[in-house]
Design a protein around this motif. Structure first.
Motif, short mmCIF file in Angstrom:
data_model
loop_
_atom_site.label_atom_id
_atom_site.label_comp_id
_atom_site.label_asym_id
_atom_site.label_seq_id
_atom_site.Cartn_x
_atom_site.Cartn_y
_atom_site.Cartn_z
N GLN A 88 132.16 66.73 54.10
CA GLN A 88 132.26 65.60 55.02
C GLN A 88 133.46 64.76 54.66
OE1 GLN A 88 129.59 64.28 57.58
NE2 GLN A 88 131.65 63.64 58.17
N LEU A 89 134.45 64.71 55.56
CA LEU A 89 135.56 63.77 55.46
C LEU A 89 135.59 62.94 56.73
CD1 LEU A 89 138.38 66.05 53.99
CD2 LEU A 89 136.93 64.43 52.75
N THR A 94 136.40 68.48 58.44
CA THR A 94 135.19 69.10 57.92
C THR A 94 135.57 70.24 57.00
OG1 THR A 94 134.04 68.55 59.97
CG2 THR A 94 133.00 70.16 58.53
N PRO A 95 135.62 70.02 55.68
CA PRO A 95 135.92 71.12 54.76
C PRO A 95 134.82 72.18 54.82
CG PRO A 95 136.05 68.97 53.67
CD PRO A 95 135.39 68.75 54.98
N VAL A 96 135.20 73.44 54.93
CA VAL A 96 134.23 74.51 55.04
C VAL A 96 134.86 75.80 54.54
CG1 VAL A 96 134.90 75.02 57.43
CG2 VAL A 96 132.61 75.64 56.63
N LEU A 106 128.70 64.00 63.44
CA LEU A 106 127.91 64.91 64.28
C LEU A 106 127.10 64.17 65.35
CD1 LEU A 106 127.26 67.87 64.73
CD2 LEU A 106 125.43 67.68 63.04
N VAL A 107 126.41 63.10 64.97
CA VAL A 107 125.56 62.40 65.93
C VAL A 107 126.40 61.74 67.01
CG1 VAL A 107 123.87 60.55 66.24
CG2 VAL A 107 123.74 62.03 64.22
N ALA A 108 127.41 60.98 66.62
CA ALA A 108 128.23 60.26 67.59
C ALA A 108 128.95 61.21 68.53
CB ALA A 108 129.23 59.37 66.87
N GLU A 109 129.46 62.32 68.01
CA GLU A 109 130.20 63.26 68.86
C GLU A 109 129.28 63.96 69.85
OE1 GLU A 109 133.08 65.80 66.79
OE2 GLU A 109 132.87 64.46 65.07
N ASN A 110 128.10 64.38 69.40
CA ASN A 110 127.16 65.00 70.34
C ASN A 110 126.69 64.01 71.39
OD1 ASN A 110 126.42 67.90 69.93
ND2 ASN A 110 126.16 67.21 67.81
N ASP A 111 126.47 62.77 70.99
CA ASP A 111 126.08 61.74 71.97
C ASP A 111 127.14 61.59 73.05
OD1 ASP A 111 123.53 60.86 71.37
OD2 ASP A 111 124.20 59.35 69.94
N GLU A 112 128.40 61.50 72.65
CA GLU A 112 129.46 61.28 73.63
C GLU A 112 129.67 62.51 74.51
OE1 GLU A 112 132.12 59.19 75.81
OE2 GLU A 112 130.75 58.46 74.25
N VAL A 131 131.86 69.95 69.80
CA VAL A 131 132.25 68.83 68.95
C VAL A 131 133.17 69.33 67.85
CG1 VAL A 131 130.09 67.62 69.43
CG2 VAL A 131 130.26 69.07 67.40
N TYR A 132 133.85 68.38 67.20
CA TYR A 132 134.67 68.70 66.03
C TYR A 132 133.85 68.63 64.75
CZ TYR A 132 138.77 68.89 63.00
OH TYR A 132 139.69 69.25 62.06
N ASN A 133 132.83 67.74 64.74
CA ASN A 133 131.84 67.67 63.67
C ASN A 133 132.29 66.86 62.47
OD1 ASN A 133 129.58 68.06 62.01
ND2 ASN A 133 129.25 70.12 62.79
N ALA A 134 133.14 65.87 62.69
CA ALA A 134 133.38 64.91 61.62
C ALA A 134 132.29 63.84 61.62
CB ALA A 134 134.75 64.26 61.79
#
Length: 749
Positions: free
Chosen positions: A316-317, A321-323, A237-243, A232-235
């Motif tokens: 979180q943007l 994902t600023p890190v 997290l839940v929706a991206e992992n689901d898809e 995932v890209y992690n903008a």
């Protein structure tokens, strides 16, 4: 199953040794999907009771081999009666308690696993269930379903049945999907022929990833694929992992998964962890470091974005994902595990391959507390170290690291010492190969020395481009999404590049795909069309789903008008025939300079089914006899024959929701009553015949309603009587199928 010092070792056909980082010494043990108290947000889970095999750590098994299934169920520690368990594998499945559509093949085959032993491990609250793979189950990828009176659970794409690989096989390395990476919008990558959409966030990335998972890898049919992170890209997290889960659960190739930095970012509410991406990964896909054997080759898969959530702290943007720290890092626990694992493999004379997301050669960047420079960052980050200026986890044993001495250089020293021949990485989104001979100083991708290390034997670092995320070239190199095809012969890697002359190392994505017509089990005439834009011919695997008929089928290559050889046959739940075959998908023959071809100029291969013109229907018959054990019968189909002398496949339905395979088989009934026994035989061309016989068994409690009573019966020990086993065909469907075969009826053509 043996648990020793926090590691589990067990035999699963070709996956003969699983080095497991989870055991009785490590917190919840094998139930790594249990959410820790650290994350305040509830994490959706796709792993519940079954903890091995799972979607991200599948089992590779041979027909008739033993499979150990590990099931977590802490509420009951004495559930050891084999009659109380049912284990089934299925090529398709619908979870009635979930919003997911049916997964897997459009024609469902189900096979029961014979239970041989059940043990309970108090330390991990897990059942270790030894079962036997059916001899006649086709070579395919299966969902595993475990059901009891107290719970049921399933894991998609978790069991792969295939013939013994030995020391010569092919596998795929792919990495960096990141479908919602904003940088993919408008990408116009070279060597990707398919015109994927690119207007919406994630639209192009998901389209490429879906075609790779559902079209390209199943056609190529490697023994398995290893994915090294950034699912995932992690903008979001839940929706991206689901898809992503929706996509990979529908694959036909076993996938060994680990995480990258984008998967592992942690988000905080003040001092509290709100979302830990590594926990998301565990609860969706399984463990993120482990090892397994294929033949004499030892595969070691690592989590290279390890460490305390503080060093993985991210903001979180909406689209980013600023890190501060997105480079690699290993915990002391994982380093200790990999040292023991590599030493053990070396002592057994195995060749070891290492897989991870990051490049441990660096360059090296010091960890920084969030938010130091989360937007601009420090340029590219390859590997992080814990400097004297900031220690993300003062409670561990890793302190005061330097660019010359850190977890990356320590891992490389272990790899060189213990005979690792190849290191496969991702993270950087382009292809690259760096080769070192014995005595060569180890250098990073920029040519700088790494920790004073030198190769002790030939050592190769292999970096693979992004399979669906933003692909980058290096200098004048091509930019393309793809995945790397790796050929192993006699335990040694002999091929890593798709087209070395054109400097295209990975197979470029989006250059071949499959379309089919009438291929759903209802027709006798079906067609599969394979489009190939690549210059070279491809050996591909195809499946036909056809109506069950008496005389079977031929599958013709329309170009040559020659029939294909069947590699396997299966029986659908409603009497459909599943035909497995291999074919050659012609390439364009174009020179690299003329690639990719213009739309419409790709090569097409058309495969068509037709009823066999001469094959005769097999003759079906069976006998049944009671054994010395009450309610146990032996069924014998020795009188069933193929008039042309071919070997038959035998499929049994025992009338109580249980299935079996083989010429002779025993079955134990749990409760009495009438049971309609059905035997279907299939000859080498798919010709079918079926017969039925009624078996009346005395009911221990005839006045009791076995379908509705909730109280436990003292005689048969059942609650609610006949078990409601999941996923099997109804008796009405089976009876209709038998009638159609006997009457010579044909389904639609």
């Amino acid at each position: 199953m043996i648990l020793i010092s926090g590691s589990a070792a067990f035999a699963d056909g070709m996956t003969s040794l699983m080095g497991w980082p989870y055991g009785s010494d490590f917190g919840p043990g094998l139930n790594y999907a249990t959410q820790s108290a650290a994350s305040t947000d509830t994490i959706p889970r796709r792993i519940s009771n079954i903890v091995y095999p799972v979607i991200g750590l599948p089992a590779l098994v041979e027909p008739e081999s033993e499979l150990t299934v590990i099931v977590y169920f802490a509420e009951n520690e004495a559930y050891l009666d084999p009659d109380e368990w049912q284990l089934q594998i299925s090529t398709g499945f619908k979870n009635p308690d979930d919003s997911f559509a049916r997964i897997g093949d459009r024609v469902v085959q189900s096979y029961e696993l014979a239970l041989e032993a059940i043990a309970f491990d108090d330390a991990t609250s897990t059942y270790h269930i030894s079962c036997r793979i059916p001899a006649t189950a086709p070579r395919d990828l299966y969902t595993i379903v475990v059901s009891t009176d107290l719970f049921w659970d399933f894991q998609p794409a978790a069991v792969r049945i295939q013939d013994e690989i030995g020391d010569s096989f092919s596998f795929v390395h792919f990495t960096d999907a990141q479908p919602t990476d904003i940088r993919t919008i408008g990408d116009d990558n070279e060597w990707n022929a398919h015109d994927y959409p690119g207007s919406g966030l994630g639209e192009r990335g998901y389209a490429i990833f879906t075609n790779e998972i559902k079209n390209e890898l199943p056609l190529l049919q490697p023994a398995f694929a290893v994915f090294t992170g950034d699912m995932v890209y992690n903008a979001a997290l839940v929706a991206e992992n689901d898809e992503s889960y929706r996509i990979i659960q529908d694959t036909q190739v076993p996938l060994f998964l680990t995480n990258g930095n984008h998967d592992g970012y942690a988000r905080f509410n003040g001092p509290d962890v709100r979302q830990d991406g590594l926990e998301f990964f565990n609860r969706f896909y399984g463990p993120n470091y482990y090892s397994f054997d294929v033949g004499s080759v030892h595969f070691v898969v690592l989590n290279s974005y390890d460490g305390d959530p503080a060093r993985r702290h991210a903001g979180q943007l909406v689209v980013a994902t600023p890190v501060d720290n997105w480079g690699g890092f290993l915990s002391e626990k994982q380093l200790a595990w990999v040292e023991a694992d590599l030493a053990d493999a070396q002592s057994r004379g195995q060749t070891s391959l290492l897989f991870m997301h990051h490049d441990p050669r660096g360059p090296y960047t010091a960890d920084q507390p969030y938010p130091t420079s989360p937007i601009a960052g420090d340029g590219e980050e390859y590997w992080n170290y814990e400097s004297s200026e900031w220690d993300s986890d003062p409670t561990d044993d890793i302190h005061n690291e330097t660019p010359a001495d850190n977890t990356g250089t320590r891992l490389l020293a272990l790899a060189l010492t213990h005979g690792v021949t190849h290191l496969f990485i991702g993270h950087n989104h382009f292809d690259g190969i760096w080769e070192f001979q014995a005595g060569d100083p180890l250098t990073d991708r920029f040519g700088d020395a790494v920790g004073g290390l030198s190769a002790l034997q030939p050592f190769t670092v292999v970096q693979t481009t992004a399979c669906a995320g933003n692909a980058r070239g290096t200098g004048g190199d091509l930019e393309y999404n793809g995945y790397r095809w790796v050929q192993v012969e006699n335990g040694n890697i002999v091929s890593l590049e798709f087209n070395a002359a054109a400097n295209v190392q990975s197979i470029p994505a989006g250059n071949f795909w499959l379309e089919d017509f009438n291929n759903d089990g209802r027709y006798t005439h079906a067609q599969v069309v394979i489009t190939n834009a690549l210059p070279d011919d491809l050996g591909v695997a195809v499946e036909f789903y056809l109506a069950g008929i008496a005389n079977g089928y031929q599958i013709l290559d329309e170009r040559t008008q020659l029939p294909l050889s069947f590699t396997d046959l299966g029986l659908g739940q409603n009497g459909e025939l599943v035909v497995y075959a291999r074919a050659t998908a012609k390439g364009t023959g174009a020179k690299p300079a003329d690639f990719p071809p213009a739309p419409g100029q790709e090569a097409k291969t058309m495969l068509t089914s037709r009823p066999h013109p001469t094959n005769q229907q097999p003759i079906v018959s069976f006998t049944m006899a009671p054994t010395n054990e009450e309610f146990t019968y032996t069924f014998d189909a020795a009188d069933s024959v193929d008039p042309e002398g071919g070997e038959l496949l035998y499929f049994w339905d025992f009338g109580d929701g249980r299935l079996g395979t083989g010429q002779t088989i025993s079955h134990h009934y749990i409760v009495g009553g009438p049971n309609l026994i059905t035997l279907t035989v299939v000859d080498p061309f798919g010709g079918m015949a079926a017969t039925q016989s009624l078996l009346e068994l005395a009911d221990c409690c005839p006045d009791r309603d076995h379908d509705t009573d909730e109280d436990l019966c003292g005689e048969c020990g059942m609650t609610g009587g006949t078990p409601d086993y999941l996923g099997f065909a109804s008796l009405l469907a089976v009876a209709a199928f038998v009638f159609a075969l006997r009457s010579g009826a044909r389904k639609r053509s």
